[in-house]
Each structure stands twice: as structure tokens, then as C-alpha cells.
Design a protein around this motif. Structure first.
Motif, PDB file in Angstrom:
ATOM      1  N   VAL A   1       0.977  -1.422  -0.055  1.00 55.61           N
ATOM      2  CA  VAL A   1       0.050   0.208  -0.063  1.00 55.61           C
ATOM      3  C   VAL A   1       1.062   1.510  -0.086  1.00 55.61           C
ATOM      4  O   VAL A   1       2.087   1.184   0.326  1.00 55.61           O
ATOM      5  N   ASP A   2       0.248   2.363  -0.287  1.00 52.26           N
ATOM      6  CA  ASP A   2       0.663   3.574  -0.187  1.00 52.26           C
ATOM      7  C   ASP A   2       0.146   4.127   0.998  1.00 52.26           C
ATOM      8  O   ASP A   2      -1.166   4.573   0.844  1.00 52.26           O
ATOM      9  N   TYR A   3       0.628   4.350   2.326  1.00 51.06           N
ATOM     10  CA  TYR A   3      -0.158   4.925   3.244  1.00 51.06           C
ATOM     11  C   TYR A   3      -0.551   6.306   3.005  1.00 51.06           C
ATOM     12  O   TYR A   3      -1.292   6.801   3.857  1.00 51.06           O
ATOM     13  N   LEU A   4      -0.030   7.104   2.143  1.00 52.45           N
ATOM     14  CA  LEU A   4      -0.387   8.579   2.057  1.00 52.45           C
ATOM     15  C   LEU A   4      -1.395   8.599   0.863  1.00 52.45           C
ATOM     16  O   LEU A   4      -1.927   9.795   0.508  1.00 52.45           O
ATOM     17  N   SER A   5      -2.063   7.321   0.371  1.00 55.12           N
ATOM     18  CA  SER A   5      -3.009   7.511  -0.483  1.00 55.12           C
ATOM     19  C   SER A   5      -4.258   6.624   0.266  1.00 55.12           C
ATOM     20  O   SER A   5      -4.324   5.551   0.365  1.00 55.12           O
ATOM     21  N   VAL A   6      -5.418   7.358   0.278  1.00 53.83           N
ATOM     22  CA  VAL A   6      -6.508   6.748   0.835  1.00 53.83           C
ATOM     23  C   VAL A   6      -7.007   5.815  -0.315  1.00 53.83           C
ATOM     24  O   VAL A   6      -7.837   4.811   0.236  1.00 53.83           O
ATOM     25  N   GLU A   7      -6.958   6.033  -1.425  1.00 50.55           N
ATOM     26  CA  GLU A   7      -7.375   5.101  -2.556  1.00 50.55           C
ATOM     27  C   GLU A   7      -6.735   3.783  -2.606  1.00 50.55           C
ATOM     28  O   GLU A   7      -7.150   2.875  -2.719  1.00 50.55           O
ATOM     29  N   SER A   8      -5.204   4.007  -2.218  1.00 45.83           N
ATOM     30  CA  SER A   8      -4.578   2.683  -2.092  1.00 45.83           C
ATOM     31  C   SER A   8      -5.133   1.842  -0.854  1.00 45.83           C
ATOM     32  O   SER A   8      -5.537   0.751  -1.058  1.00 45.83           O
ATOM     33  N   LEU A   9      -5.315   2.487   0.248  1.00 43.09           N
ATOM     34  CA  LEU A   9      -5.738   1.875   1.481  1.00 43.09           C
ATOM     35  C   LEU A   9      -6.891   1.281   1.365  1.00 43.09           C
ATOM     36  O   LEU A   9      -7.254   0.144   1.721  1.00 43.09           O
ATOM     37  N   THR A  10      -7.994   2.061   0.650  1.00 39.15           N
ATOM     38  CA  THR A  10      -9.311   1.568   0.412  1.00 39.15           C
ATOM     39  C   THR A  10      -9.467   0.204  -0.299  1.00 39.15           C
ATOM     40  O   THR A  10     -10.184  -0.561   0.134  1.00 39.15           O
ATOM     41  N   THR A  11      -8.742   0.308  -1.588  1.00 40.22           N
ATOM     42  CA  THR A  11      -8.598  -0.989  -2.328  1.00 40.22           C
ATOM     43  C   THR A  11      -8.024  -2.137  -1.553  1.00 40.22           C
ATOM     44  O   THR A  11      -8.484  -3.149  -1.233  1.00 40.22           O
ATOM     45  N   ALA A  12      -6.993  -1.789  -0.637  1.00 34.91           N
ATOM     46  CA  ALA A  12      -6.353  -2.852   0.157  1.00 34.91           C
ATOM     47  C   ALA A  12      -7.311  -3.668   1.475  1.00 34.91           C
ATOM     48  O   ALA A  12      -7.233  -4.593   1.596  1.00 34.91           O
ATOM     49  N   LEU A  13      -8.574  -2.592   1.634  1.00 32.78           N
ATOM     50  CA  LEU A  13      -9.002  -2.877   2.868  1.00 32.78           C
ATOM     51  C   LEU A  13     -10.507  -3.573   2.635  1.00 32.78           C
ATOM     52  O   LEU A  13     -11.550  -3.780   3.320  1.00 32.78           O
ATOM     53  N   LYS A  14     -10.508  -3.584   1.306  1.00 34.27           N
ATOM     54  CA  LYS A  14     -11.847  -4.429   1.059  1.00 34.27           C
ATOM     55  C   LYS A  14     -12.175  -5.759   1.453  1.00 34.27           C
ATOM     56  O   LYS A  14     -11.109  -6.611   1.465  1.00 34.27           O
ATOM     57  N   GLY A  15     -13.132  -6.017   2.137  1.00 37.02           N
ATOM     58  CA  GLY A  15     -13.306  -7.279   2.566  1.00 37.02           C
ATOM     59  C   GLY A  15     -12.861  -7.622   4.204  1.00 37.02           C
ATOM     60  O   GLY A  15     -13.046  -8.637   4.824  1.00 37.02           O
ATOM     61  N   ILE A  16     -12.333  -6.445   4.556  1.00 34.45           N
ATOM     62  CA  ILE A  16     -11.859  -6.813   6.121  1.00 34.45           C
ATOM     63  C   ILE A  16     -12.675  -6.308   7.257  1.00 34.45           C
ATOM     64  O   ILE A  16     -13.445  -5.261   6.733  1.00 34.45           O
ATOM     65  N   HIS A  17     -12.752  -6.895   8.080  1.00 34.47           N
ATOM     66  CA  HIS A  17     -13.441  -6.755   9.265  1.00 34.47           C
ATOM     67  C   HIS A  17     -12.840  -5.704  10.326  1.00 34.47           C
ATOM     68  O   HIS A  17     -13.586  -4.788  10.376  1.00 34.47           O
ATOM     69  N   THR A  18     -11.703  -6.180  10.752  1.00 34.07           N
ATOM     70  CA  THR A  18     -11.116  -5.094  11.606  1.00 34.07           C
ATOM     71  C   THR A  18      -9.715  -4.655  11.175  1.00 34.07           C
ATOM     72  O   THR A  18      -9.003  -5.512  10.678  1.00 34.07           O
ATOM     73  N   VAL A  19      -9.419  -3.306  11.426  1.00 32.05           N
ATOM     74  CA  VAL A  19      -8.238  -2.646  10.975  1.00 32.05           C
ATOM     75  C   VAL A  19      -7.406  -2.288  12.245  1.00 32.05           C
ATOM     76  O   VAL A  19      -8.126  -1.684  13.099  1.00 32.05           O
ATOM     77  N   VAL A  24     -13.420   3.338   6.601  1.00 31.82           N
ATOM     78  CA  VAL A  24     -14.862   3.723   6.372  1.00 31.82           C
ATOM     79  C   VAL A  24     -15.417   3.390   4.969  1.00 31.82           C
ATOM     80  O   VAL A  24     -16.553   2.888   4.837  1.00 31.82           O
ATOM     81  N   GLN A  25     -14.390   3.873   4.089  1.00 31.69           N
ATOM     82  CA  GLN A  25     -14.915   3.703   2.540  1.00 31.69           C
ATOM     83  C   GLN A  25     -15.142   2.137   2.162  1.00 31.69           C
ATOM     84  O   GLN A  25     -15.842   1.845   1.376  1.00 31.69           O
ATOM     85  N   ALA A  26     -14.176   1.424   2.844  1.00 34.01           N
ATOM     86  CA  ALA A  26     -14.276  -0.012   2.465  1.00 34.01           C
ATOM     87  C   ALA A  26     -15.161  -0.866   3.415  1.00 34.01           C
ATOM     88  O   ALA A  26     -15.247  -1.986   3.436  1.00 34.01           O
ATOM     89  N   ALA A  27     -16.250  -0.137   4.336  1.00 32.28           N
ATOM     90  CA  ALA A  27     -16.997  -0.655   4.967  1.00 32.28           C
ATOM     91  C   ALA A  27     -16.374  -1.672   6.124  1.00 32.28           C
ATOM     92  O   ALA A  27     -17.177  -2.574   6.647  1.00 32.28           O
ATOM     93  N   CYS A  28     -15.350  -1.386   6.613  1.00 30.01           N
ATOM     94  CA  CYS A  28     -14.840  -2.113   7.906  1.00 30.01           C
ATOM     95  C   CYS A  28     -15.808  -1.802   9.156  1.00 30.01           C
ATOM     96  O   CYS A  28     -16.194  -0.762   9.063  1.00 30.01           O
ATOM     97  N   LYS A  29     -15.403  -2.563   9.965  1.00 29.06           N
ATOM     98  CA  LYS A  29     -16.336  -2.575  11.141  1.00 29.06           C
ATOM     99  C   LYS A  29     -15.574  -2.085  12.368  1.00 29.06           C
ATOM    100  O   LYS A  29     -16.014  -1.206  13.249  1.00 29.06           O
TER     101      LYS A  29
END
Length: 351
Positions: free
Chosen positions: A61-79, A102-107
Motif C-alpha cells: 500500500v501507499d499509506y499516503l493514498s486513501v485510494e490505495s488503502l481503500t482498495t487494500a481494505l476491501k473485505g476486511i472486518h477489523t483494522v 470507512v470507505q471499505a465498510a470495515c467494522k
């Protein structure tokens, strides 16, 4: 099967401890782990405990990119974040992780805010700057994601540094074998430190903090009246066990503080002298001396400033700063953390 995303999870300290604990957990839920990292290559310790990547997956991931992080967090329950950033970007990384979660609907989300209790993160300058804006964005999205802060006090492992000789370089095959035998940790200092670097500020150069067992020295803060302040200490391994047990809780509290042991600096010294059988050479420091030391340090002298600020906070002897409440201990009573004396005896004998 629920999935945990561990930001910074390839780190040899808390990242390794959480992953190895989770993979060996016998809880009824078998969590998979997605590790967010700037580098896609699995570290040796991860290859040792999950050779085929059956339960762990690294997502670059690129931690400075919300888009990159959102893609990586798809399907994740807890971060959960264990990221560290020496470049001043730590707070921004946590903010980006919240937005992406939030964008990836994590819990659930827990930022990288390990250490002090909640008041300490407001009252200690360096700590406050590293979390600026995180609570506000968590509150903004509280109807969409559950946020919690995990705090463990000081890592007990810092008093284990320097007892063993500095690890020698060995070839990758040998290292991998040793890590497999030790469940992700090499025998010796790696097990004692659980991945902490020799970064402590003791004058013997051991890398330990507060107490140096090998060279029997100490620098301990005292209150202005000469009495001993209290300190909460927890090993990295017990911190990981508390975190993994917390994954099974139906609801998190906002402040998920945990305690290995709370004791006075005097008791810490007494344990060290009893275990080593030696009288320690002790430098006692009060707040005025520590403040003078801090004033003389350059603003970019990062680690010395942190250690000095930590000791100043210790002299306050305040709950929810350096003295933590056993919230997670009560929520997860099956986790029985190790105490300071037991920790010292275990690794002093080994060394």
C-alpha cells in the motif's frame, strides 16, 4: 472467516507478535490476516510461521493514498495499526487509514497509539503531535466504524535489552531454521526483546531503558519529594495476546488499556537487584533536571527527546498517563500477563 488487516504488520516487534499469536490462537474464530506494508516481501519471521502464506497475505500500500488503502481494505472486518513513522507522518497515516476503513465498510479500527494511557497522549508533547486529528475523525465516523485505542504502558522488554551479546549475522537458511524452532523468534535476545531495537538511553550503551541488568546500572525518575512514582509495564507478547483476545469481544471500549504489572520505580529496582544479586549503580533524576535536559536537546534529536519526555511523564505519577487501568485484563481474563520479576528471572537465567 473474519479477516484482520494489520497495518505495519511486517514489523519485527508488535506486528510479529500479533501475527504469531493470532496464528497460534485456539479461539473458535480462525482469523485470517492481511498485512498492509510498503514492501510486498515477507520477512523471515513470517516465512517461518506461515511458509506457504496459507493464513497471511501481504498487500502493498501507499499509506499516503486513501485510494490505495481503500482498495487494500476491501473485505476486511477489523483494522489495527502498528505503523511507526519517524518522518512526522504518523498521524496522517492513521487518518488515512480511518478514511479508507470507512470507505471499505470495515467494522472496527484501532490506530497506532501504543504506550501511554489516554491522558498521556494529551499531556506529553511528542505523543500529542503523533495523534493529532485522529480522535476527531474517529468521532466524525462513529456511526460507521467502531474505534478504540489500545494502550499498554511501557514495553517491559526494554529492561531485557543488552543481557545477551549483540546478535551476530548468520545466513538466511540458518536464520529461518532458528525462527521456525522458536515459533517466529530466535533464542536469546530476539526472544527477550520480542523485536525491540537497542534504542534505550542508558549510558552503558546497552539499549535498555530505566534498568540495565547486564551492567547493573539504572537511571530512574523520582518525584520532587524523593518518593518513587509508579509505572505500568507490559511485554510485547502479552500486549499481542490481549489484542488477539479482544478480537472476540462483541464490543470494544474507546480506551482499551491493558496492564502487565504496575509497580513503583523502587520495586523495579528491588527486583533487578534481587535477580542479578548485585547492587545497581543508580542515577536518580527529578523533573527539573529532566526538563533542563529536554531544553538542551535539538528539536530533531528524536529518540533522546522521547526518552526524556517519557521520564518527565513518569515523575507525574498519574493514572491514565504512565499508570494504566486494567480494562482489557477485565474484559479478557483468560490472558494472564507476565510480571516484571518473572520476566527478569526468565531471561536473566537464559543469558
Amino acid at each position: 472467516m473474519p479477516t484482520l488487516a494489520l497495518a505495519g504488520g511486517t514489523s519485527p516487534g508488535l506486528g510479529r507478535a500479533i501475527v504469531s499469536t493470532l496464528l497460534s490462537s485456539s479461539n473458535h474464530h480462525q482469523w485470517d490476516v492481511v498485512i498492509l506494508s510498503r514492501n510486498s516481501r515477507a520477512p523471515l519471521w513470517l516465512r517461518a510461521i506461515d511458509q506457504d502464506g496459507a493464513r497471511t497475505h501481504i498487500r502493498p500500500v501507499d499509506y499516503l493514498s486513501v485510494e490505495s488503502l481503500t482498495t487494500a481494505l476491501k473485505g476486511i472486518h477489523t483494522v489495527i495499526s502498528v505503523t511507526s513513522a519517524m518522518d512526522g507522518m504518523k498521524a496522517q497515516i492513521q487518518i488515512n487509514l480511518v478514511k479508507a476503513a470507512v470507505q471499505a465498510a470495515c467494522k472496527r479500527f484501532a490506530p497506532s497509539r501504543w504506550g501511554f494511557g489516554p491522558r498521556g497522549w494529551e499531556d506529553v508533547k511528542n505523543a500529542k503531535e503523533s495523534i493529532e486529528g485522529i480522535r476527531e475523525i474517529c468521532m466524525k465516523h462513529k456511526d460507521k466504524i467502531e474505534c478504540a485505542n489500545f494502550n499498554q504502558g511501557y514495553f517491559m522488554n526494554y529492561i531485557g535489552l543488552g543481557m545477551y551479546p549483540a546478535p551476530s549475522e548468520v545466513d538466511e537458511e540458518t536464520s529461518l531454521y532458528r525462527l521456525k524452532v522458536g515459533g517466529g523468534y530466535m533464542a536469546g535476545e530476539d526472544q527477550a526483546s520480542e523485536g525491540l531495537l537497542r534504542q534505550g538511553d542508558l549510558k552503558d550503551g546497552s539499549g535498555a531503558f530505566l534498568i540495565g541488568l547486564k551492567n547493573t546500572i539504572a537511571e530512574l525518575p523520582t518525584k520532587d519529594d524523593g518518593s518513587w512514582p509508579r509505572i505500568t509495564m507490559t511485554t510485547i507478547g502479552d500486549t499481542a495476546r490481549f489484542v488477539v483476545a479482544s478480537l472476540e469481544l462483541p464490543k470494544w471500549k474507546e480506551e482499551m488499556t491493558m496492564v502487565g504489572e504496575t509497580l513503583t520505580m523502587g520495586e523495579l529496582l528491588a527486583h533487578a537487584e534481587a535477580v542479578t544479586g548485585s547492587k545497581l549503580q543508580v542515577d536518580l533524576v527529578k523533573i527539573a533536571e529532566l526538563q533542563k535536559r529536554l531544553d538542551e536537546l535539538a528539536e530533531d534529536d528524536f529518540l533522546p527527546r522521547i526518552w526524556t519526555e517519557f521520564k518527565i511523564a513518569n515523575t507525574w505519577d498519574l493514572e491514565d498517563v504512565g499508570v494504566l487501568r486494567p480494562v482489557v485484563n477485565q474484559l479478557c481474563p483468560a490472558v494472564k500477563p507476565i510480571g516484571v520479576r518473572e520476566y527478569m528471572e526468565k531471561f536473566w537465567r537464559g543469558a
